[in-house]
Motif scaffolding. Sequence first.
Motif, PDB file in Angstrom:
ATOM      1  N   ALA A 172     -23.730 -13.926   8.664  1.00 27.13           N
ATOM      2  CA  ALA A 172     -22.459 -14.113   7.975  1.00 27.13           C
ATOM      3  C   ALA A 172     -22.457 -13.415   6.621  1.00 27.13           C
ATOM      4  CB  ALA A 172     -22.190 -15.604   7.793  1.00 27.13           C
ATOM      5  N   THR A 173     -23.560 -13.497   5.907  1.00 28.52           N
ATOM      6  CA  THR A 173     -23.639 -12.869   4.581  1.00 28.52           C
ATOM      7  C   THR A 173     -23.447 -11.365   4.672  1.00 28.52           C
ATOM      8  OG1 THR A 173     -25.139 -14.591   3.787  1.00 28.52           O
ATOM      9  CG2 THR A 173     -25.113 -12.519   2.566  1.00 28.52           C
ATOM     10  N   LEU A 174     -24.017 -10.748   5.691  1.00 28.56           N
ATOM     11  CA  LEU A 174     -23.942  -9.293   5.796  1.00 28.56           C
ATOM     12  C   LEU A 174     -22.637  -8.828   6.446  1.00 28.56           C
ATOM     13  CD1 LEU A 174     -27.594  -8.445   6.888  1.00 28.56           C
ATOM     14  CD2 LEU A 174     -26.617  -8.394   4.594  1.00 28.56           C
ATOM     15  N   THR A 175     -22.244  -9.469   7.538  1.00 35.48           N
ATOM     16  CA  THR A 175     -21.089  -8.971   8.292  1.00 35.48           C
ATOM     17  C   THR A 175     -19.754  -9.391   7.684  1.00 35.48           C
ATOM     18  OG1 THR A 175     -21.184 -10.894   9.781  1.00 35.48           O
ATOM     19  CG2 THR A 175     -22.405  -8.925  10.431  1.00 35.48           C
ATOM     20  N   ILE A 176     -19.663 -10.638   7.243  1.00 32.76           N
ATOM     21  CA  ILE A 176     -18.390 -11.100   6.691  1.00 32.76           C
ATOM     22  C   ILE A 176     -18.058 -10.366   5.397  1.00 32.76           C
ATOM     23  CG2 ILE A 176     -17.206 -13.081   5.655  1.00 32.76           C
ATOM     24  CD1 ILE A 176     -18.512 -14.851   7.719  1.00 32.76           C
ATOM     25  N   THR A 177     -19.062 -10.198   4.534  1.00 31.95           N
ATOM     26  CA  THR A 177     -18.802  -9.480   3.279  1.00 31.95           C
ATOM     27  C   THR A 177     -18.397  -8.033   3.553  1.00 31.95           C
ATOM     28  OG1 THR A 177     -21.171  -8.983   3.084  1.00 31.95           O
ATOM     29  CG2 THR A 177     -20.345 -10.921   1.914  1.00 31.95           C
ATOM     30  N   TYR A 178     -19.085  -7.374   4.486  1.00 32.00           N
ATOM     31  CA  TYR A 178     -18.744  -5.988   4.784  1.00 32.00           C
ATOM     32  C   TYR A 178     -17.351  -5.890   5.409  1.00 32.00           C
ATOM     33  CZ  TYR A 178     -18.736  -1.374   6.901  1.00 32.00           C
ATOM     34  OH  TYR A 178     -18.396  -0.092   7.276  1.00 32.00           O
ATOM     35  N   GLY A 179     -17.067  -6.786   6.364  1.00 25.24           N
ATOM     36  CA  GLY A 179     -15.750  -6.757   7.001  1.00 25.24           C
ATOM     37  C   GLY A 179     -14.629  -7.016   6.011  1.00 25.24           C
ATOM     38  N   ALA A 180     -14.831  -8.003   5.135  1.00 24.85           N
ATOM     39  CA  ALA A 180     -13.792  -8.335   4.154  1.00 24.85           C
ATOM     40  C   ALA A 180     -13.591  -7.195   3.166  1.00 24.85           C
ATOM     41  CB  ALA A 180     -14.179  -9.617   3.416  1.00 24.85           C
ATOM     42  N   VAL A 181     -14.700  -6.640   2.664  1.00 24.61           N
ATOM     43  CA  VAL A 181     -14.593  -5.550   1.683  1.00 24.61           C
ATOM     44  C   VAL A 181     -13.952  -4.318   2.315  1.00 24.61           C
ATOM     45  CG1 VAL A 181     -15.959  -3.888   0.353  1.00 24.61           C
ATOM     46  CG2 VAL A 181     -16.461  -6.331   0.194  1.00 24.61           C
ATOM     47  N   SER A 182     -14.363  -3.969   3.526  1.00 27.87           N
ATOM     48  CA  SER A 182     -13.799  -2.792   4.192  1.00 27.87           C
ATOM     49  C   SER A 182     -12.308  -2.946   4.430  1.00 27.87           C
ATOM     50  CB  SER A 182     -14.521  -2.546   5.519  1.00 27.87           C
ATOM     51  OG  SER A 182     -15.884  -2.282   5.312  1.00 27.87           O
ATOM     52  N   THR A 183     -11.893  -4.149   4.831  1.00 27.28           N
ATOM     53  CA  THR A 183     -10.473  -4.390   5.087  1.00 27.28           C
ATOM     54  C   THR A 183      -9.652  -4.264   3.811  1.00 27.28           C
ATOM     55  OG1 THR A 183     -11.011  -5.881   6.918  1.00 27.28           O
ATOM     56  CG2 THR A 183      -8.811  -6.056   5.969  1.00 27.28           C
ATOM     57  N   VAL A 184     -10.117  -4.891   2.752  1.00 29.17           N
ATOM     58  CA  VAL A 184      -9.374  -4.843   1.489  1.00 29.17           C
ATOM     59  C   VAL A 184      -9.409  -3.434   0.905  1.00 29.17           C
ATOM     60  CG1 VAL A 184      -9.181  -5.824  -0.824  1.00 29.17           C
ATOM     61  CG2 VAL A 184      -9.885  -7.275   1.075  1.00 29.17           C
ATOM     62  N   GLN A 185     -10.506  -2.710   1.087  1.00 25.40           N
ATOM     63  CA  GLN A 185     -10.567  -1.319   0.639  1.00 25.40           C
ATOM     64  C   GLN A 185      -9.519  -0.469   1.349  1.00 25.40           C
ATOM     65  OE1 GLN A 185     -14.739  -0.309   1.315  1.00 25.40           O
ATOM     66  NE2 GLN A 185     -15.030  -0.013  -0.884  1.00 25.40           N
ATOM     67  N   ALA A 186      -9.381  -0.669   2.651  1.00 25.68           N
ATOM     68  CA  ALA A 186      -8.390   0.094   3.415  1.00 25.68           C
ATOM     69  C   ALA A 186      -6.977  -0.216   2.923  1.00 25.68           C
ATOM     70  CB  ALA A 186      -8.520  -0.228   4.904  1.00 25.68           C
ATOM     71  N   ILE A 187      -6.729  -1.489   2.626  1.00 31.45           N
ATOM     72  CA  ILE A 187      -5.405  -1.869   2.111  1.00 31.45           C
ATOM     73  C   ILE A 187      -5.166  -1.230   0.748  1.00 31.45           C
ATOM     74  CG2 ILE A 187      -4.004  -3.815   1.312  1.00 31.45           C
ATOM     75  CD1 ILE A 187      -5.422  -5.535   3.431  1.00 31.45           C
ATOM     76  N   ALA A 188      -6.190  -1.269  -0.097  1.00 33.03           N
ATOM     77  CA  ALA A 188      -6.056  -0.677  -1.429  1.00 33.03           C
ATOM     78  C   ALA A 188      -5.829   0.827  -1.339  1.00 33.03           C
ATOM     79  CB  ALA A 188      -7.311  -0.979  -2.253  1.00 33.03           C
ATOM     80  N   TRP A 189      -6.504   1.490  -0.402  1.00 34.96           N
ATOM     81  CA  TRP A 189      -6.328   2.936  -0.239  1.00 34.96           C
ATOM     82  C   TRP A 189      -4.907   3.258   0.222  1.00 34.96           C
ATOM     83  CZ3 TRP A 189      -8.375   7.351  -1.595  1.00 34.96           C
ATOM     84  CH2 TRP A 189      -8.020   8.514  -0.911  1.00 34.96           C
ATOM     85  N   GLN A 190      -4.398   2.480   1.150  1.00 29.45           N
ATOM     86  CA  GLN A 190      -3.027   2.701   1.617  1.00 29.45           C
ATOM     87  C   GLN A 190      -2.005   2.433   0.527  1.00 29.45           C
ATOM     88  OE1 GLN A 190      -2.087   4.008   4.500  1.00 29.45           O
ATOM     89  NE2 GLN A 190      -4.226   4.173   5.195  1.00 29.45           N
ATOM     90  N   SER A 191      -2.383   1.607  -0.445  1.00 30.65           N
ATOM     91  CA  SER A 191      -1.481   1.286  -1.561  1.00 30.65           C
ATOM     92  C   SER A 191      -1.693   2.216  -2.744  1.00 30.65           C
ATOM     93  CB  SER A 191      -1.713  -0.169  -2.005  1.00 30.65           C
ATOM     94  OG  SER A 191      -1.528  -1.069  -0.922  1.00 30.65           O
ATOM     95  N   ASP A 192      -2.441   3.315  -2.526  1.00 28.08           N
ATOM     96  CA  ASP A 192      -2.713   4.301  -3.575  1.00 28.08           C
ATOM     97  C   ASP A 192      -3.460   3.697  -4.771  1.00 28.08           C
ATOM     98  OD1 ASP A 192      -1.479   6.384  -2.166  1.00 28.08           O
ATOM     99  OD2 ASP A 192       0.486   5.802  -2.915  1.00 28.08           O
ATOM    100  N   ALA A 193      -4.282   2.688  -4.504  1.00 28.00           N
ATOM    101  CA  ALA A 193      -5.102   2.089  -5.560  1.00 28.00           C
ATOM    102  C   ALA A 193      -6.546   2.559  -5.370  1.00 28.00           C
ATOM    103  CB  ALA A 193      -5.008   0.570  -5.516  1.00 28.00           C
ATOM    104  N   GLY A 194      -6.765   3.858  -5.617  1.00 23.36           N
ATOM    105  CA  GLY A 194      -8.081   4.441  -5.365  1.00 23.36           C
ATOM    106  C   GLY A 194      -9.182   3.835  -6.213  1.00 23.36           C
ATOM    107  N   SER A 195      -8.879   3.475  -7.443  1.00 22.88           N
ATOM    108  CA  SER A 195      -9.909   2.893  -8.308  1.00 22.88           C
ATOM    109  C   SER A 195     -10.370   1.535  -7.795  1.00 22.88           C
ATOM    110  CB  SER A 195      -9.381   2.757  -9.732  1.00 22.88           C
ATOM    111  OG  SER A 195      -8.216   1.932  -9.755  1.00 22.88           O
ATOM    112  N   ALA A 196      -9.454   0.798  -7.148  1.00 17.74           N
ATOM    113  CA  ALA A 196      -9.819  -0.514  -6.605  1.00 17.74           C
ATOM    114  C   ALA A 196     -10.799  -0.377  -5.446  1.00 17.74           C
ATOM    115  CB  ALA A 196      -8.559  -1.253  -6.150  1.00 17.74           C
ATOM    116  N   VAL A 197     -10.696   0.732  -4.697  1.00 13.78           N
ATOM    117  CA  VAL A 197     -11.616   0.953  -3.577  1.00 13.78           C
ATOM    118  C   VAL A 197     -13.057   1.004  -4.083  1.00 13.78           C
ATOM    119  CG1 VAL A 197     -12.321   2.586  -1.793  1.00 13.78           C
ATOM    120  CG2 VAL A 197      -9.896   2.131  -2.175  1.00 13.78           C
ATOM    121  N   THR A 198     -13.262   1.733  -5.163  1.00 14.65           N
ATOM    122  CA  THR A 198     -14.607   1.836  -5.735  1.00 14.65           C
ATOM    123  C   THR A 198     -15.073   0.502  -6.289  1.00 14.65           C
ATOM    124  OG1 THR A 198     -14.186   4.151  -6.308  1.00 14.65           O
ATOM    125  CG2 THR A 198     -16.008   3.045  -7.431  1.00 14.65           C
TER     126      THR A 198
END
Length: 299
Positions: free
Chosen positions: A210-236
């Motif tokens: 859970a520590t490895l997969t949930i964190t990666y899945g959550a971060v990747s999902t929110v990163q994709a949303i931030a990228w689609q919203s033109d929030a490139g700095s938030a991705v980093t």
Amino acid sequence: MSADQATHPDTSQIHNIGYRDYEGPRLGRGYARRSLYAQSLRGAYGLGRSARSKILPMLLFAVMCVPAALIVAIAVATKSTELSVAYTRYAVVTQAVIGLYLAAQAPQSVSVDLRYKTVPLYFSRPIERTDYVLAKYGAMVSALFILTAAPLVVLYVGALLAKMDFAHQSAGFGQGLVSVAVLSLLFGGLGLVVAALTPRRGFGVAAVIATLTITYGAVSTVQAIAWQSDAGSAVTLLGLFSPITLIDGLQTAFLGAGSSFPGGEGPSAGFGVVYLLVILALILGSYAVLMRRYRKVGL
């Protein structure tokens, strides 16, 4: 003399049953620490344990190495001048296998000792809590490094046999080794901390996954949303909240690796320093938490 003593005289005797004092060398804490490290490292691959205990770690080791061999075979067959997967990318691509290995072996390393209360037996020997934590941490890091570095060796040897550019391949191989060494330190510490929180091996396995997969899945999902919203700095910035994205960002910033972040843009060298500091804090914090955990394990 009392009446009872007169009726029942003392008939106790001291018998010499042949015990002798130990006259061999006193090997001390260093030897005990090295022995515990070696035993824990062997156990991480099922060596010295039952045949059933060897199946999963050896299977996962093969799963890590076989794709590398296939990549080399394809490169040789197509006469390619470059490997299809970079050395620094291999661990990121195979992160699920690494996570499964860690989830299986970290609880085996520490949870079993806690469940069956064998930790005090270690401390009854010339070994301190520091020695125990260092041995277990070192063994887990070494086991992960073997798991992640072995396929890189396969890629490197295969690339040289395919007569690819020696200097370029050697540089990539070195960068890959640095990357998996940092990954092993980070993942090994986090896995042992999570596993040491419970004496139940099953709970430890689930918690590490859970520590490895949930964190990666959550971060990747929110990163994709931030990228689609033109929030490139938030991705980093979001990449700081998952172990595998931390490694991804670090090697993108300092090792010339390609990034799996949305848009393919990882952190700059300046922000990469933040990634490095967070990784170091997690490694040192994992060690500190383990030391605190084992201070509470009473004799």
